[in-house]
Scaffold this motif. Structure first.
Motif, PDB file in Angstrom:
ATOM      1  N   THR A  14       0.759  -0.771   0.519  1.00  0.00           N
ATOM      2  CA  THR A  14      -0.480   0.056  -0.135  1.00  0.00           C
ATOM      3  C   THR A  14       0.685   1.627  -0.134  1.00  0.00           C
ATOM      4  N   GLU A  15       0.361   2.002  -0.236  1.00  0.00           N
ATOM      5  CA  GLU A  15       1.163   3.278  -0.699  1.00  0.00           C
ATOM      6  C   GLU A  15       1.743   4.068   1.103  1.00  0.00           C
ATOM      7  N   ASP A  16       0.991   3.799   1.905  1.00  0.00           N
ATOM      8  CA  ASP A  16       0.614   4.245   2.546  1.00  0.00           C
ATOM      9  C   ASP A  16       2.099   3.423   3.971  1.00  0.00           C
ATOM     10  N   ALA A  17       1.823   2.087   3.826  1.00  0.00           N
ATOM     11  CA  ALA A  17       2.679   1.165   4.586  1.00  0.00           C
ATOM     12  C   ALA A  17       3.806   1.294   3.805  1.00  0.00           C
ATOM     13  N   THR A  18       4.365   1.566   2.957  1.00  0.00           N
ATOM     14  CA  THR A  18       5.566   1.453   1.845  1.00  0.00           C
ATOM     15  C   THR A  18       6.414   3.258   2.419  1.00  0.00           C
ATOM     16  N   PHE A  19       5.261   4.327   2.941  1.00  0.00           N
ATOM     17  CA  PHE A  19       6.328   5.814   2.727  1.00  0.00           C
ATOM     18  C   PHE A  19       6.627   5.069   4.645  1.00  0.00           C
ATOM     19  N   HIS A  20       6.013   4.528   4.916  1.00  0.00           N
ATOM     20  CA  HIS A  20       6.059   5.114   5.870  1.00  0.00           C
ATOM     21  C   HIS A  20       7.379   4.274   6.565  1.00  0.00           C
ATOM     22  N   ALA A  21       7.154   2.423   6.214  1.00  0.00           N
ATOM     23  CA  ALA A  21       8.045   1.715   6.216  1.00  0.00           C
ATOM     24  C   ALA A  21       9.774   2.362   6.340  1.00  0.00           C
ATOM     25  N   ILE A  22       9.710   3.043   4.616  1.00  0.00           N
ATOM     26  CA  ILE A  22      11.203   3.781   4.224  1.00  0.00           C
ATOM     27  C   ILE A  22      11.653   5.021   4.776  1.00  0.00           C
ATOM     28  N   LYS A  23      10.424   5.248   5.975  1.00  0.00           N
ATOM     29  CA  LYS A  23      10.794   7.066   6.301  1.00  0.00           C
ATOM     30  C   LYS A  23      11.239   6.512   7.542  1.00  0.00           C
ATOM     31  N   GLU A  24      10.712   5.418   8.325  1.00  0.00           N
ATOM     32  CA  GLU A  24      10.856   4.677   9.389  1.00  0.00           C
ATOM     33  C   GLU A  24      12.643   3.870   9.477  1.00  0.00           C
ATOM     34  N   ALA A  25      12.771   3.841   8.158  1.00  0.00           N
ATOM     35  CA  ALA A  25      14.464   3.490   7.399  1.00  0.00           C
ATOM     36  C   ALA A  25      15.180   4.397   7.518  1.00  0.00           C
ATOM     37  N   LEU A  26      14.446   5.306   7.590  1.00  0.00           N
ATOM     38  CA  LEU A  26      16.019   6.105   6.575  1.00  0.00           C
ATOM     39  C   LEU A  26      16.269   7.415   8.116  1.00  0.00           C
ATOM     40  N   HIS A  27      15.008   6.950   9.200  1.00  0.00           N
ATOM     41  CA  HIS A  27      15.756   7.294  10.458  1.00  0.00           C
ATOM     42  C   HIS A  27      16.136   6.667  11.015  1.00  0.00           C
ATOM     43  N   HIS A  28      16.435   5.816  10.828  1.00  0.00           N
ATOM     44  CA  HIS A  28      17.206   4.699  11.945  1.00  0.00           C
ATOM     45  C   HIS A  28      18.368   4.457  11.464  1.00  0.00           C
TER      46      HIS A  28
END
Length: 397
Positions: free
Chosen positions: A226-240
């Protein structure tokens, strides 16, 4: 920037983005598999003292002009220093490999070149002055550079440094690497497959590949399609993490949400799509000093793109300086042709003793050839044939 670039252009862009991680100090054994972040200097002379290179007899060479036999007056094993010993005229010492050469001794003869009668020895071969003595600092002088910056630390280097009494070294830290994999059809090992599902082999390929270069994932996330799940997974990965690898969802299908998510996250596109097979829709970008590789989802693309682009980049950031260290050349044992000269192909192959055999099963969904391969043959964009006996460029894996 939505145009196809060449393989060489992609490599150049990636190479220009290499950064090095922070420095950290590790114990000598912990440093195995890292790269030296600073040059290392000798802390002492090696050898630390003049010592015997042989089990044999030490004596004053000039005595051979006046004596046909020498009297053995001392035994000097390794680890024992005869500080108060004075070598008299016509005398010799029994000495063992590594033992400190006492004052007065300037030559050592190996025991096979003498005959002994009681405490007397005489010589059966010609002797050269100074032979079989390892002179102090003949290997290394204290203060000289013994390891250059960015040197890979392996077991041999660790043993070498231990000989100087060096307990700790400064190295580049491991990278913080995250993995986001997409695809509702992916199932983890240990679970049964339903119709239309496949096991998540890419995760294991990449985890094992990172282990081989002394890296690991510090973050792993399965993003639903899903667009939302993909966005949040990548965002969290970039944060850490410093570097994020993404598998799947980077093409232009109805369920490919990675590219829109990267755009929404203001990831700067450094390139997207390469004239290559497999792995054409590879994406490389950055956001605030962090880097993203978005790889196509099929296993052959992940395999090839990792070895061609991801691995050299990671090792460059870890301290390795040669971006193309795996490159070699070999003589092809196979004939192969491609339809056009519009793209570079990477062919799974087996290299041995200067020759390379291109394996069958090169289709993007087949991984049996990857399991047998120890290199990739680079079938250049300009060529349409590889002939038997032709010299070809290979990438060892």
């Amino acid at each position: 920037m939505n145009h196809f670039i060449s393989v060489s252009e992609a490599r150049k862009i990636i190479q220009n983005q290499i950064f090095t991680t922070e420095k950290t100090e590790l114990s000598l054994l912990e440093a195995q598999g890292f790269y030296a972040a600073e040059e290392i200097r000798a802390t002492l002379d090696v050898p630390f003292f003049d010592n015997s290179a042989m089990d044999g007899y030490g004596f004053r060479f000039e005595d051979l002009a006046d004596y046909t036999e020498l009297k053995v007056t001392q035994i000097i094993p390794a680890g024992i220093s005869k500080n108060d010993f004075v070598l008299g005229r016509g005398e010799a010492v029994r000495i063992f490999t590594g033992a400190k050469i006492p004052d007065g001794v300037d030559t050592v003869v190996m025991q096979e070149k003498v005959k002994q009668n009681e405490h007397l020895i005489h010589f059966t071969n010609e002797i050269q002055k100074g032979e079989n003595i390892r002179l102090k600092a003949s290997q290394t002088q204290s203060g000289t550079v013994i390891v250059e910056k960015n040197t890979y630390i392996n077991h041999a280097l660790i043993g070498f440094l231990a000989g100087f009494g060096i307990e700790k070294v400064t190295v580049y830290e491991r990278l913080k690497i995250g993995l986001v994999f997409t695809g509702n059809e992916l199932v983890e090992l240990g679970n049964p497959l339903a119709e239309g599902e496949i096991y998540n082999s890419n995760r294991y390929t990449l985890q094992a590949a990172l282990t081989e270069i002394n890296q690991l994932f510090s973050y792993i996330k399965h993003a639903e399609d899903t667009e939302d799940a993909t966005f949040h997974a990548i965002k969290e990965a970039l944060h850490h993490n410093d570097i994020v690898l993404i598998t799947g969802g980077i093409s232009v299908g109805d369920y490919d949400y990675v590219k829109p998510a990267l755009e929404k996250l203001d990831v700067k596109e450094l390139f997207y799509k390469i004239r290559q097979k497999p792995g054409k829709p590879l994406f490389f970008g950055k956001q605030n000093g962090k880097f993203i590789f978005a790889l196509p989802g099929n296993p052959a693309s992940v395999f090839s793109c990792y070895h061609q682009y991801v691995k050299p980049f990671l090792l460059g950031c870890f301290g390795r300086q040669n971006f193309e260290e795996e490159v070699d050349f070999a003589i092809s044992e196979s004939y192969i042709r491609k339809k056009s000269n519009e793209q570079t192909q990477f062919l799974k192959a087996f290299y041995s003793k200067g020759n390379v055999r291109i394996l069958s099963g090169q289709e993007s969904y087949k991984m049996n050839s990857a399991a047998q391969a120890n290199c990739l043959v680079e079938f250049s964009e300009a060529a349409t044939e590889i002939n038997i006996g032709e010299k070809v460029k290979i990438w060892k894996i």
